[in-house]
Motif scaffolding. Structure first.
Motif, mmCIF file in Angstrom:
data_model
loop_
_atom_site.group_PDB
_atom_site.id
_atom_site.type_symbol
_atom_site.label_atom_id
_atom_site.label_comp_id
_atom_site.label_asym_id
_atom_site.label_seq_id
_atom_site.Cartn_x
_atom_site.Cartn_y
_atom_site.Cartn_z
ATOM 1 N N ASP A 59 0.817 -1.213 0.000
ATOM 2 C CA ASP A 59 0.000 0.000 0.000
ATOM 3 C C ASP A 59 0.852 1.265 0.000
ATOM 4 O O ASP A 59 0.511 2.261 -0.638
ATOM 5 N N GLU A 60 1.997 1.207 0.713
ATOM 6 C CA GLU A 60 2.841 2.398 0.844
ATOM 7 C C GLU A 60 3.421 2.840 -0.507
ATOM 8 O O GLU A 60 3.775 4.012 -0.675
ATOM 9 N N HIS A 61 3.562 1.894 -1.462
ATOM 10 C CA HIS A 61 4.259 2.208 -2.718
ATOM 11 C C HIS A 61 3.428 2.007 -3.975
ATOM 12 O O HIS A 61 3.842 2.423 -5.050
ATOM 13 N N ILE A 62 2.266 1.363 -3.861
ATOM 14 C CA ILE A 62 1.558 0.912 -5.061
ATOM 15 C C ILE A 62 1.222 2.091 -5.980
ATOM 16 O O ILE A 62 1.243 1.964 -7.211
ATOM 17 N N GLY A 63 0.959 3.279 -5.396
ATOM 18 C CA GLY A 63 0.586 4.453 -6.192
ATOM 19 C C GLY A 63 1.718 4.975 -7.066
ATOM 20 O O GLY A 63 1.495 5.809 -7.947
ATOM 21 N N ARG A 64 2.932 4.474 -6.858
ATOM 22 C CA ARG A 64 4.073 4.954 -7.644
ATOM 23 C C ARG A 64 4.142 4.324 -9.031
ATOM 24 O O ARG A 64 4.915 4.787 -9.865
ATOM 25 N N TYR A 65 3.384 3.242 -9.245
ATOM 26 C CA TYR A 65 3.636 2.441 -10.445
ATOM 27 C C TYR A 65 2.567 2.586 -11.512
ATOM 28 O O TYR A 65 1.386 2.721 -11.218
#
Ligand code: TXA
Ligand code: MG
Length: 361
Positions: free
Chosen positions: A282-288
């Motif tokens: 969840d902490e990184h998924i928005g980066r991709y």
């Protein structure tokens, strides 16, 4: 399939369980829910029945099966003895996701269950349906995960149906499996030492509270390398749980370096015409940006990652992903089992993201 029963458990529980138990007692195969993943059961004493498990799964015959019991009184007929450490672990974790490798009583189970070893792996699942089924069948139940060999393990009855419909005699649908990864397989010495042959639902931290010492089978860390020793748990040497697309894990010194590397590789793969996937948190998924993005939940909640892992890997197959990159989670608690399964799914392929690349791009 004509005559293929899928028993959904509701108000007719007792009828479904008795029918399924009769199928097992009669030498058939039935898939059933446990607290870890769905298992494919057969009477462990019946070689013809156990051979149906191997045939349905396409499983290599040198990979032994776990025997499931519903009551510790069944142990007497299965094993030569239980030492003090093993007794303590059973009292603490049974019913639950812990499998003990014990000295088998000769002739107690089919040699196909033990793959010719002088030990048998035993566990008591912590699931109402599994326990009731074993009691109804009134026999020790050999049960590997109910997937085609090489596919992600099933955490829903629907996953079992996808992989094995037509090849087995029925499925008991008890809803989603809880833990989501398989049981922890251990060997325990009289002196209190515990060796983890396969990380799983009971964590090393939990074992350490009861053991004189806990170590991982050294073969686990080096699996996949040319000089790796044979693992004591034969199943650990196979590439399991693999999605159909190529899966690689990306690691690096910082999360930013990892994310930059993942996105660069996804962009390049997309330009080549690949269907891209990313497995993240969840902490990184928005980066991709990828064709399929799957989050395993928060990095701070490894139990959530374990719960979602196998269904997540299946999502890539459903979407036809051909190129998939995954982040890692901390190797602590249930995270150890998640990383073990993820590394196996990736065939131990790891890309290292250098910080230099980040600075110069
Ligand atoms: O959570 C679980 O354990 C699930 C559910 C269905 O109970 N079952 C499961 O079974 O994962 P399976 O067959 O997929 O994995 C059994 C593992 C393999 O890694 C196998 O090599 C190991 O246990 N094993 C079985 N018998 C053994 C033995 N005698 N010595 C060492 N390892 C053994
Ligand atoms: Mg399995």
């Amino acid at each position: 399939q004509a005559g293929f029963p899928l028993w959904a458990l509701g108000s007719d529980d007792a009828i479904a369980l008795n029918e399924a138990g009769a199928v097992l007692a009669g030498g058939g195969t039935v898939a059933f829910p446990t607290e870890t993943v769905y298992g494919l059961g057969a009477d462990a004493r019946n070689t013809a029945a156990v051979e149906q498990i191997f045939a349905a799964k396409g499983r290599p015959s040198d990979n032994p099966l776990i025997v499931h019991i519903s009551d510790t009184s069944q142990l007497d007929e299965l094993v030569l003895g239980v030492n003090d450490t093993e007794r303590r672990l059973m009292e603490a974790f049974w019913p639950g996701p812990l499998t003990l490798v014990l000295p088998v009583k000769p002739g107690a189970v089919s040699p196909r269950v033990t793959a010719g070893l002088d030990t048998v792996a035993v566990r008591m699942p912590d699931h109402r349906v599994a326990l009731a089924l074993i009691s109804a069948a009134d026999c020790p139940v050999a049960a590997p995960s109910a997937n085609r060999s090489g596919r992600p393990s099933p955490t829903l009855a629907g996953h079992v149906f996808e992989d094995l419909a037509g090849a087995i005699d029925g499925i008991l649908d008890g809803g989603p499996a809880g833990v989501g990864v398989e049981s922890t397989v251990v060997q325990a010495g009289q002196d209190g030492t515990v060796t983890v042959l396969r990380p799983g639902g009971v964590t090393e931290e939990q074992l350490a509270a009861l053991a004189a010492s806990v170590q991982r089978d050294p073969a686990l860390a080096r699996a996949g390398s040319a000089d790796s020793p044979a693992p004591r748990s034969p199943g650990m040497k196979y590439t399991h749980y693999a999605p159909k697309g190529a899966l690689c894990i990306v690691q690096g010194r910082t999360a930013d370096a990892v994310s930059a590397k993942i996105q660069a590789e996804l962009d390049a793969a997309g330009a080549r015409g690949e269907t891209t996937g990313v497995l993240s948190f969840d902490e990184h998924i928005g980066r991709y940006r990828a064709d399929v993005a799957v989050s395993l939940g928060s990095l701070a909640a490894p139990e959530e990652a374990a719960h979602r892992l196998y269904a997540g890997l299946r999502q890539f197959d459903e979407a036809g992903a051909t190129f998939i990159l995954a982040e890692s989670c901390p190797d602590k608690g249930l995270g150890a089992a998640v990383m073990n399964r993820l590394l196996k799914a990736a065939g131990h392929h790891i890309i290292f993201a250098s910080d230099d690349g980040l600075a110069s791009d």
